[in-house]
Write an enzyme that holds these catalytic residues in place. Structure first.
Site, short mmCIF file in Angstrom:
data_model
loop_
_atom_site.label_atom_id
_atom_site.label_comp_id
_atom_site.label_asym_id
_atom_site.label_seq_id
_atom_site.Cartn_x
_atom_site.Cartn_y
_atom_site.Cartn_z
CG ASN A 155 -1.88 1.78 1.22
OD1 ASN A 155 -2.37 1.46 0.65
ND2 ASN A 155 -0.92 1.87 2.49
CE1 TYR A 198 -0.12 7.97 -6.26
CE2 TYR A 198 -1.29 8.22 -8.19
CZ TYR A 198 -1.01 7.81 -6.83
OH TYR A 198 -2.18 6.77 -6.35
#
Length: 242
Positions: A89, A154
């Site tokens: 995560n 990202y």
């Protein structure tokens, strides 16, 4: 009523807040034993204090450090005797027009979002292959399918994570290791603190809602896997967004 993750030993990176902590809490509620990692001992201690659960453990670790990663798995084996599941995560973002981005910011995102996922997945394979298999859940993003402006680091990392997931699925097939990717849309977390107002105003899910899907993907029967899942507020611009 039986718990979906009874006695499962789970490592969750970036588990001190936001989506990671919500997944940890949801897994604990279903009977799992959980080890979270965070970037600082302070953040880990705060998460443990907030959760106050006897089966919740934590350790400060840099996900991009090979040495730290090995130590996390050694700690999990020490506490649980096994590792059944891993949730990759941990993730960061650096935004801005590409001509203004610094190389070190791009590399920082790659180190956390991709190198970290690789290192933890590799260690998970080493442990799980001798333990009858397991599950790895990578937390991706809808940006791996439809990027926003100014999101080169990202978006690149999340496209890469999707590719890594697919390759790991193949490598894990004969080992009983199932690898999946969960792609959240907008979720209420502190990642929005520095986002443009136009993005901040978009509809968002609660972290508990994405955690619910994570538990579902982790708790499927041994002969079943969910390869990918895309979950978002239906009002959020995604399909057809520019």
């Amino acid at each position: 009523m039986s718990q979906l993750l009874a006695d499962k030993a789970i490592i969750i990176t970036g588990g001190t807040r936001g989506i990671g902590l919500a997944i940890a809490v949801a897994c604990l509620a279903e009977g799992a034993r959980v080890l979270i990692t965070g970037r600082s001992q302070e953040s880990v201690d705060q998460a443990l204090e907030k959760t106050r659960h006897p089966d919740m453990h934590g350790v400060a670790a840099n996900v991009a450090s090979e040495e730290d990663t090995i130590k996390v798995f050694e700690l999990a084996i020490q506490k649980f005797g096994k590792v059944d599941m891993l949730v990759n995560n941990a993730g960061i973002a650096r935004a801005g027009a590409v001509q203004n981005l610094r190389a070190k910011d791009f590399q920082m995102v790659m180190d956390t979002n991709l190198t970290g996922a690789f290192l933890y997945s590799r260690e998970a394979f080493r442990v799980m292959k001798d333990n009858g298999g397991g599950r790895i859940l990578n937390i991706g993003s809808i940006s791996s399918q439809t990027p926003r402006f100014g999101s080169v680091p990202y978006t690149t990392s999340k496209f890469g994570l999707q590719g890594m997931t697919r390759a790991l699925q193949i490598d894990g097939r004969e080992l009983g290791i199932m690898v999946s990717c969960l792609h959240p849309g907008n979720v209420h977390t502190d990642i929005w603190d520095k986002a443009p107002q136009s993005v901040v105003d978009e509809p968002k899910m609660e972290v508990k809602d994405i955690a619910r899907v994570a538990v579902l993907m982790l708790s499927m029967p041994d002969n079943t896997t969910i390869i990918d899942a895309t979950v978002l507020d239906p009002r959020q611009p995604f399909l057809g967004r520019g």
